[in-house]
Design a protein around this motif. Structure first.
Motif, PDB file in Angstrom:
ATOM      1  N   UNK A 146       0.855  -1.203   0.000  1.00 29.24           N
ATOM      2  CA  UNK A 146       0.000   0.000   0.000  1.00 29.24           C
ATOM      3  C   UNK A 146       0.886   1.246   0.000  1.00 29.24           C
ATOM      4  N   UNK A 147       0.359   2.347  -0.530  1.00 28.70           N
ATOM      5  CA  UNK A 147       1.093   3.606  -0.587  1.00 28.70           C
ATOM      6  C   UNK A 147       0.280   4.684   0.123  1.00 28.70           C
ATOM      7  N   UNK A 148       0.918   5.394   1.057  1.00 23.49           N
ATOM      8  CA  UNK A 148       0.248   6.507   1.728  1.00 23.49           C
ATOM      9  C   UNK A 148       0.445   7.769   0.898  1.00 23.49           C
ATOM     10  N   UNK A 149      -0.643   8.485   0.645  1.00 25.33           N
ATOM     11  CA  UNK A 149      -0.594   9.664  -0.220  1.00 25.33           C
ATOM     12  C   UNK A 149      -1.301  10.844   0.435  1.00 25.33           C
ATOM     13  N   UNK A 150      -1.064  12.017  -0.131  1.00 27.19           N
ATOM     14  CA  UNK A 150      -1.755  13.224   0.311  1.00 27.19           C
ATOM     15  C   UNK A 150      -2.243  13.973  -0.910  1.00 27.19           C
TER      16      UNK A 150
END
Length: 609
Positions: A146-150
């Motif tokens: 998973x990739x954490x994004x903003x």
């Protein structure tokens, strides 16, 4: 003189005392200012650091003030243009935040529409919003796939499968791409040329094309690469410097010749054998060599008219690769067979089995036999298949590896029955490939469940339609998705007779095998239907994979079978978490075996066998 000096000394001492007293009252200033948040419902800011001093103003809860200094349990603070003192126990230090954008040089781009941005790195967590195809967000971190994004308004997690990660400051410019003129073809000059996914030598390699092949051009890139159709329905990019562009297709030959993508064999089932020729035509000159019945040869080249180039007995040449004379398969099939020493009979006791052109489920089916059919055994193979006179003109092989049949030396008391070719005409079946689009299901060992489900479901669809059944698919691509309610209601919507949901399992790496489920709380009783389907699959798998584990038919109230309006079953065809299972379930051979089992189960349930 002494009196005067004494007077001056006294005055200086008094001044020093006053100065020291002043500094005892004034608190020491902190080295740096800090923001404080009010935790009380209302907090008084006073003129001095004590409760008896004057109240200058009152501020509400969660208001932020600036810390100037401290004296005991009091802070000197500033709010707007007012400076004063407030009790420290009602103020909390605000941790400074650092802009994520300033900490990262990467951006995340979505490869699909409606990609869920989730609260945590789990498919089960709450969706905070969506990211559409081509839209970007700031990269924060990556963890467990998973990739954490903003984004401008949301911070959350997206599945890494559906995004690309790149550098913000990447200056690599993409070439300009334009559509090609009509009837523009690319003729390959190199002996072999790589076909790639993008107009760049660093992009993914898809395949090869070969010298003199003529490929239609669909688009042209400004860097000299051209997009061509290299197989039916497949497009890719090749470097333009290794070929020639021509308007209108070259007329040297309308037949194209390609090398198979993977090692492929051709198995001759024509009893007279096949003549090798010097070209891909029945009128071409014979090379004086035949490829005999039941011989396996590797396909070296394939012509678009169905002829294949092979090597046999140190001779290379062309034979007719029509399915009428044999079949092609990536399976490396070898067998031996012998005539039984005593007369034997093959008797069908139950269910339905395929009659095939060779003793393997990779061979095409010639028809089916079912309960009540029996035949004299002509030969027995080393993998326990029997050759029989299937009808007056044709011989074929049937597996003796299931409990559906027996071999006996006792001659049946009646004449040999004609084989029954079952039909599902008029029967409508919903096939539900589980998961889809943003919901990938289980994954492991290089495979993803939603894709496996769709491939297996399509194999089942083909097998049902081959016996004249009607199939409705809940999805036909990996970019489609239905809710559980929509899936469960699909059969009623289509007026279908039955519902089959296709899945693949996950668990400990040691877990292996296939299993089926039906609901005891469903609106209709599916026990007999589920049993027929599971038994059909079990018999089919046992033909080719006798050691593969049957985990049995089970009662579990999965949503799509519990809330269905028709008889239904949910299939788990193997474990993606097991490396051996993952390899097996990702093969066309296994999928076709399962599909035949499903059809046999349907034929038995509807009395069409």
């Amino acid at each position: 003189m002494n009196t005067k000096r004494l007077y001056i000394a006294t005055i200086v001492s008094i001044c020093l005392i006053l100065v020291v007293s002043m500094f005892a009252v004034i608190p020491k200033a902190d080295a740096a200012t800090t923001n404080l948040k009010v935790t009380a419902n209302a907090l008084n800011i006073r003129s001095m650091p004590n409760t008896s001093s004057k109240v200058l103003l009152s501020v509400k809860k969660n208001t932020t003030v600036t810390k100037l200094s401290k004296s005991g349990n009091w802070y000197q603070v500033k709010y707007k243009n007012v400076k004063g003192w407030a009790s420290a126990k009602y103020l909390k230090t605000v941790t400074p935040t650092v802009s994520t954008a300033s900490l990262t040089s990467k951006i995340v781009t979505s490869k699909t529409d409606n990609l869920n941005i989730r609260q945590t790195n789990s498919a089960a967590s709450k969706s905070l919003g969506k990211l559409n195809k081509g839209k970007t967000a700031t990269y924060i971190q990556q963890k467990n796939g998973w990739v954490k994004i903003k984004t401008a308004s949301i911070t959350g997690w997206v599945n890494a499968t559906y995004v690309t990660i790149s550098n913000k400051n990447s200056t690599a410019s993409k070439p300009k791409i334009t559509n090609a003129k009509e009837n523009l073809y690319f003729v390959v000059n190199a002996n072999s040329l790589s076909v790639r996914s993008e107009p760049s030598s660093s992009s993914k390699k898809l395949d090869y094309v070969y010298k003199n092949e003529s490929l239609q051009i669909s688009r042209i890139a400004s860097n000299g690469w051209v997009e061509v159709t290299y197989q039916t329905g497949k497009k890719g990019w090749v470097s333009g410097k290794y070929g020639t562009q021509k308007v209108k297709e070259p007329t040297t030959s309308s037949i194209t010749v390609v090398v198979p993508e993977e090692t492929t064999y051709y198995y001759v089932t024509e009893r007279t054998g096949l003549t090798m020729r010097d070209n891909y035509s029945a009128s071409a000159e014979s090379l004086g060599q035949d490829v005999p019945f039941e011989t396996k040869v590797q396909i070296l080249k394939q012509a678009s008219n169905g002829w294949i180039y092979v090597s046999y007995n140190d001779v290379e040449g062309w034979i007719n690769g029509s399915t009428y004379y044999g079949f092609a398969s990536t399976a490396d099939i070898s067998f031996t067979a012998s005539v039984p020493s005593k007369t034997q009979y093959f008797v069908m006791k139950s269910s339905t089995l395929n009659v095939r052109s060779l003793p393997t489920t990779a061979a095409p089916s010639l028809g089916k036999v079912s309960k009540g059919n029996f035949f004299k055994v002509l030969r027995v193979s080393n993998n326990n298949w029997v050759e029989v006179q299937y009808n007056s003109k044709q011989k074929g092989w049937i597996s003796a590896n299931t409990t559906s049949s027996k071999i006996t030396t006792k001659k049946p008391t009646t004449t040999v029955s004609d084989s029954v070719k079952g039909s599902l005409a008029g029967i409508k079946i919903v096939i539900d490939p589980g998961h889809g689009r943003q919901d990938s299901g289980a994954s492991g060992n290089g495979v993803v469940e939603k894709t496996l489900n769709l491939k297996a479901a399509k194999a089942i669809q083909t097998a049902i339609e081959n016996v004249d059944g009607t199939v409705y698919m809940t999805r036909t691509t990996d970019n489609q998705f239905l809710t559980l309610d929509e899936r469960a209601g699909y059969a009623k919507q289509k007026g279908a007779n039955a519902f089959i949901s296709v899945h693949h399992n996950s668990g400990p790496s040691s877990a292996t095998g296939y299993e089926s489920y039906y609901s005891t709380s469903a609106r209709v009783s599916s026990a007999k239907f589920a049993e027929a389907i599971h038994e059909g699959i079990k018999d089919a798998i046992k033909e080719e994979y006798p050691s593969y584990s049957d985990r049995k038919l089970k009662k579990v109230d999965y949503y799509v079978v519990r809330y269905n309006s028709v008889v239904s079953v949910l299939l788990e065809l193997g474990f993606v978490s097991n490396s051996s299972d993952a390899k097996l379930v990702n093969s066309d051979h296994y999928r076709e075996t399962v599909a035949e089992g499903v059809v046999n189960g349907l034929l038995a349930y509807y009395g069409r066998d």
